[in-house]
Design an enzyme around this catalytic site. Structure first.
Site, PDB file in Angstrom:
ATOM      1  N   ASN A 170       0.745  -1.155  -0.191  1.00 35.80           N
ATOM      2  CA  ASN A 170      -0.033   0.195   0.009  1.00 35.80           C
ATOM      3  C   ASN A 170       0.905   1.300   0.074  1.00 35.80           C
ATOM      4  O   ASN A 170       1.401   1.666   0.992  1.00 35.80           O
ATOM      5  CB  ASN A 170      -0.813  -0.005   1.245  1.00 35.80           C
ATOM      6  CG  ASN A 170      -1.938   1.218   1.288  1.00 35.80           C
ATOM      7  OD1 ASN A 170      -1.978   2.040   0.706  1.00 35.80           O
ATOM      8  ND2 ASN A 170      -2.585   0.912   2.435  1.00 35.80           N
ATOM      9  N   LYS A 187       3.067   0.940   3.189  1.00 35.95           N
ATOM     10  CA  LYS A 187       2.478   0.155   4.333  1.00 35.95           C
ATOM     11  C   LYS A 187       2.634  -1.530   3.806  1.00 35.95           C
ATOM     12  O   LYS A 187       2.287  -1.568   2.615  1.00 35.95           O
ATOM     13  CB  LYS A 187       1.360   0.350   4.808  1.00 35.95           C
ATOM     14  CG  LYS A 187       1.000   1.828   5.733  1.00 35.95           C
ATOM     15  CD  LYS A 187      -0.172   2.228   5.812  1.00 35.95           C
ATOM     16  CE  LYS A 187      -0.286   3.501   6.465  1.00 35.95           C
ATOM     17  NZ  LYS A 187      -1.788   3.933   6.492  1.00 35.95           N
ATOM     18  N   ARG A 232      -2.072  -1.312  -3.797  1.00 38.61           N
ATOM     19  CA  ARG A 232      -3.255  -0.566  -3.992  1.00 38.61           C
ATOM     20  C   ARG A 232      -3.111   0.579  -5.359  1.00 38.61           C
ATOM     21  O   ARG A 232      -1.948   1.241  -4.911  1.00 38.61           O
ATOM     22  CB  ARG A 232      -3.309   0.015  -2.604  1.00 38.61           C
ATOM     23  CG  ARG A 232      -4.369   1.386  -2.402  1.00 38.61           C
ATOM     24  CD  ARG A 232      -4.375   1.956  -0.960  1.00 38.61           C
ATOM     25  NE  ARG A 232      -5.199   3.061  -0.941  1.00 38.61           N
ATOM     26  CZ  ARG A 232      -4.698   4.241  -0.675  1.00 38.61           C
ATOM     27  NH1 ARG A 232      -3.401   4.366  -0.016  1.00 38.61           N
ATOM     28  NH2 ARG A 232      -5.420   5.230  -0.538  1.00 38.61           N
ATOM     29  N   HIS A 275     -10.620   6.230  -1.287  1.00 40.74           N
ATOM     30  CA  HIS A 275     -10.681   5.585  -0.292  1.00 40.74           C
ATOM     31  C   HIS A 275     -11.659   4.641  -0.255  1.00 40.74           C
ATOM     32  O   HIS A 275     -12.148   4.219   0.885  1.00 40.74           O
ATOM     33  CB  HIS A 275     -11.072   6.540   0.912  1.00 40.74           C
ATOM     34  CG  HIS A 275     -10.211   7.771   1.194  1.00 40.74           C
ATOM     35  ND1 HIS A 275     -10.567   8.904   1.597  1.00 40.74           N
ATOM     36  CD2 HIS A 275      -8.811   7.639   1.278  1.00 40.74           C
ATOM     37  CE1 HIS A 275      -9.305   9.579   1.998  1.00 40.74           C
ATOM     38  NE2 HIS A 275      -8.325   8.549   1.673  1.00 40.74           N
ATOM     39  N   LEU A 281     -11.227   9.465   8.129  1.00 37.00           N
ATOM     40  CA  LEU A 281     -10.373  10.760   8.430  1.00 37.00           C
ATOM     41  C   LEU A 281      -8.946  10.603   8.621  1.00 37.00           C
ATOM     42  O   LEU A 281      -8.387  10.166   9.787  1.00 37.00           O
ATOM     43  CB  LEU A 281     -10.832  11.380   9.652  1.00 37.00           C
ATOM     44  CG  LEU A 281     -12.578  11.497   9.685  1.00 37.00           C
ATOM     45  CD1 LEU A 281     -13.191  12.160  11.089  1.00 37.00           C
ATOM     46  CD2 LEU A 281     -13.050  12.409   8.621  1.00 37.00           C
ATOM     47  N   ARG A 303      -4.941  19.412   2.228  1.00 34.08           N
ATOM     48  CA  ARG A 303      -5.814  19.785   1.133  1.00 34.08           C
ATOM     49  C   ARG A 303      -6.988  20.544   1.675  1.00 34.08           C
ATOM     50  O   ARG A 303      -7.521  20.256   2.477  1.00 34.08           O
ATOM     51  CB  ARG A 303      -6.319  18.773   0.338  1.00 34.08           C
ATOM     52  CG  ARG A 303      -5.260  17.824  -0.394  1.00 34.08           C
ATOM     53  CD  ARG A 303      -5.891  16.608  -1.077  1.00 34.08           C
ATOM     54  NE  ARG A 303      -4.821  15.342  -1.082  1.00 34.08           N
ATOM     55  CZ  ARG A 303      -5.122  14.250  -0.794  1.00 34.08           C
ATOM     56  NH1 ARG A 303      -6.405  13.724  -0.816  1.00 34.08           N
ATOM     57  NH2 ARG A 303      -4.010  13.281  -0.896  1.00 34.08           N
ATOM     58  N   ASP A 308      -0.745  17.629  11.826  1.00 25.00           N
ATOM     59  CA  ASP A 308      -0.751  16.595  12.707  1.00 25.00           C
ATOM     60  C   ASP A 308      -1.817  16.829  13.732  1.00 25.00           C
ATOM     61  O   ASP A 308      -1.675  17.950  14.494  1.00 25.00           O
ATOM     62  CB  ASP A 308       0.745  16.605  13.657  1.00 25.00           C
ATOM     63  CG  ASP A 308       0.710  15.354  14.506  1.00 25.00           C
ATOM     64  OD1 ASP A 308      -0.351  14.691  15.012  1.00 25.00           O
ATOM     65  OD2 ASP A 308       1.964  15.078  14.858  1.00 25.00           O
ATOM     66  N   MET A 309      -3.006  16.255  13.845  1.00 22.80           N
ATOM     67  CA  MET A 309      -4.129  16.610  14.634  1.00 22.80           C
ATOM     68  C   MET A 309      -3.729  16.486  16.308  1.00 22.80           C
ATOM     69  O   MET A 309      -4.255  17.252  16.823  1.00 22.80           O
ATOM     70  CB  MET A 309      -5.145  15.728  14.220  1.00 22.80           C
ATOM     71  CG  MET A 309      -6.476  16.121  14.929  1.00 22.80           C
ATOM     72  SD  MET A 309      -7.066  17.799  14.818  1.00 22.80           S
ATOM     73  CE  MET A 309      -8.249  17.481  13.285  1.00 22.80           C
ATOM     74  N   GLY A 334      -6.760   7.372  10.974  1.00 19.56           N
ATOM     75  CA  GLY A 334      -5.870   7.951  12.222  1.00 19.56           C
ATOM     76  C   GLY A 334      -6.703   9.039  12.944  1.00 19.56           C
ATOM     77  O   GLY A 334      -6.687   8.741  14.218  1.00 19.56           O
ATOM     78  N   GLU A 353     -10.211   7.031  14.194  1.00 14.80           N
ATOM     79  CA  GLU A 353     -10.193   5.842  15.141  1.00 14.80           C
ATOM     80  C   GLU A 353      -9.250   6.494  16.562  1.00 14.80           C
ATOM     81  O   GLU A 353      -9.803   6.038  17.513  1.00 14.80           O
ATOM     82  CB  GLU A 353      -8.800   5.011  14.670  1.00 14.80           C
ATOM     83  CG  GLU A 353      -9.486   4.179  13.499  1.00 14.80           C
ATOM     84  CD  GLU A 353      -8.306   3.299  12.695  1.00 14.80           C
ATOM     85  OE1 GLU A 353      -7.593   2.708  13.433  1.00 14.80           O
ATOM     86  OE2 GLU A 353      -8.439   3.167  11.578  1.00 14.80           O
ATOM     87  N   HIS A 354      -8.641   7.755  16.262  1.00 16.00           N
ATOM     88  CA  HIS A 354      -7.841   7.896  17.644  1.00 16.00           C
ATOM     89  C   HIS A 354      -8.283   9.189  18.373  1.00 16.00           C
ATOM     90  O   HIS A 354      -7.903   9.498  19.639  1.00 16.00           O
ATOM     91  CB  HIS A 354      -6.419   7.884  17.371  1.00 16.00           C
ATOM     92  CG  HIS A 354      -5.663   7.002  16.636  1.00 16.00           C
ATOM     93  ND1 HIS A 354      -5.778   5.465  17.431  1.00 16.00           N
ATOM     94  CD2 HIS A 354      -5.237   6.357  15.498  1.00 16.00           C
ATOM     95  CE1 HIS A 354      -5.258   4.737  16.928  1.00 16.00           C
ATOM     96  NE2 HIS A 354      -4.957   5.130  15.754  1.00 16.00           N
ATOM     97  N   GLU A 403      -7.005  -1.490   5.053  1.00 18.01           N
ATOM     98  CA  GLU A 403      -6.970  -1.617   3.618  1.00 18.01           C
ATOM     99  C   GLU A 403      -6.130  -2.866   3.223  1.00 18.01           C
ATOM    100  O   GLU A 403      -6.502  -3.500   2.420  1.00 18.01           O
ATOM    101  CB  GLU A 403      -6.277  -0.375   3.107  1.00 18.01           C
ATOM    102  CG  GLU A 403      -7.107   0.973   3.235  1.00 18.01           C
ATOM    103  CD  GLU A 403      -6.390   2.190   2.877  1.00 18.01           C
ATOM    104  OE1 GLU A 403      -5.284   2.152   3.171  1.00 18.01           O
ATOM    105  OE2 GLU A 403      -7.198   3.126   2.453  1.00 18.01           O
TER     106      GLU A 403
END
Ligand code: ADP
Length: 390
Positions: A7, A14, A78, A167, A196, A228, A269-270, A317, A320-321, A375
């Site tokens: 991927n 990955k 992918r 996606h 997300l 983006r 980076d959130m 990312g 989930e977190h 994925e």
């Protein structure tokens, strides 16, 4: 069956060797920060610095060397853009590779790295079948009213202008995971899936089929993303271009690499954005508010399109977190039957043994769920199915 899934992103690869009969990862590795001074290979808990000067093909060679002794029975790649033609997992032959090559202009950041990886993998593992799965494929079911732009027909046809969506590998995986978790038949469910990650998109899934999605002809449309901008009035771009402020390449760079969370908060980076917002940084507060606002708009729109929703799923990312983003996206959705349970949301943790978890209140009509993006598993399973195996 043992399938090796590769991927490739623009700066990471990955990979996982998957036993498709049990859905188990036998081995997994990833290389991050490719093209920078600190490319790193992660294998389980171990991290190896690959140093500078590692490009994507070299990173893929490192991974393939490590998998060769495990004798994968098939390899799956992918590919982000499958255009009009690729709707199913496809065996990679010379003519298929040529067709994928011709789609590169539609996904210049994504298809070329995948092709480079495919060529390396074909050379390293020539005796097993190699498949491609496409991120656009799941959205081949978009009805015409969600697929087309309101431009004149001759322009759309002459230049192949239409919405594709992306996606799809993970949105399809989310739909299956939600159905399995709820012990319901996917054909009876209306799901809004919010992917997300660095790239981000929302998809409306009706009975297992994608009926609308926030990314369009390219991955630029829709949500505020890592770098983006998502939805922007096209008039803004015309003005920047016409007044000579930015040329086409500079606009591309602006919209793909310098906008979104990075443009608003200085980082994509959130985790850092959340920390700085909590400490009172106003740019970060605005970035989070805009990020959440856009997601909520799509959730509301897709609920209207689906005529109601059974489940809203958050994945990748941030989905989930980040309990903060999940909470803020799910607040004030009582009008459509979605009631949040703050404590379950705060304590939610996904693992390989628990890849789906709920955070809705007991009396909520709509299931609020977090779903682990996988994925590689979805790719491996699609390949095994295409080969008539598990
Ligand atoms: P990619 O699209 O590159 O695969 P990911 O799915 O890994 O991206 O998502 C990357 C995003 O997830 C980043 O913005 C990162 O900050 C965010 N993220 C990861 N862990 C957390 C966390 N614990 N809290 C908030 N955001 C997180």
């Amino acid at each position: 069956m043992r399938v090796l899934a590769l991927n490739c992103g623009s700066s990471s690869v990955k990979s996982a060797l998957i036993d498709t009969a049990h859905g188990q990862r036998l081995q997994e590795m990833q290389v991050e920060n490719i093209g920078s001074d600190h490319a790193r290979l992660h294998a389980g808990d171990q991290v190896r610095e690959l140093g500078s000067g590692i490009d994507l093909p070299a990173a893929v060679d490192e991974l393939l060397a490590a998998y060769r002794s495990a004798s994968p029975e098939a390899v799956v790649h992918r590919v982000v853009h499958g255009g009009e033609g690729f709707r199913d997992p496809t065996l990679l032959t010379d003519s298929v590779l040529q067709d994928i090559e011709q789609l590169s202009h539609l996904a210049p950041l994504h298809n070329p790295p995948a092709l480079a990886a495919i060529h390396r993998a074909l050379a390293a593992l020539p005796d097993v079948p190699h498949f491609a799965v496409f991120d656009t494929a799941f959205h081949s079911t978009l009805p015409a009213h969600a697929r087309e732009y309101a431009l004149p027909g001759d322009i759309r046809q002459r230049f192949g202008i239409r919405r594709f969506g992306f996606h799809g590998i993970n949105h399809a995986h989310v739909a299956q995971s939600v159905a399995a978790y709820l012990k319901r038949d996917v054909s009876k469910l209306r799901i809004v899936s919010c992917h997300l990650g660095n790239g981000a998109s929302v998809t409306a899934i009706d009975g297992g089929r994608s009926v609308d999605t926030s990314m369009g002809m390219t991955p630029l449309e829709g949500l505020v993303m890592g770098t983006r901008a998502g939805d922007v009035d096209p008039g803004v771009l015309l003005q920047l271009r016409r007044e000579g402020h930015l040329d086409a390449d500079e606009l591309d760079d602006l919209l793909n690499k310098r906008s979104g969370l990075k443009g608003l908060a200085g980082t994509n980076d959130m985790r850092e954005i959340e920390r700085r917002a909590a400490a009172g940084d106003q740019d970060c507060e605005l970035a989070i508010a805009m990020y959440v606002h856009r997601i909520r708009k799509y959730i509301g729109a897709y609920a209207a399109e689906l005529g109601g929703v059974d489940a809203i799923a958050f994945t990748a990312g941030i989905g989930e977190h980040s309990s903060l983003i999940r909470r803020r996206c799910s607040e004030r959705l009582e009008f459509m039957g979605a009631l949040l349970d703050v404590a379950s949301n705060d304590s939610l943790k996904l693992t390989s043994d628990q890849p789906v978890a709920a955070f809705n209140a007991a009396d909520s009509r709509v299931h609020l769920l977090a779903v682990r993006a996988d994925e590689e598993l979805a790719m491996a399973r699609a390949t095994a199915a295409a080969l008539g195996r598990h």
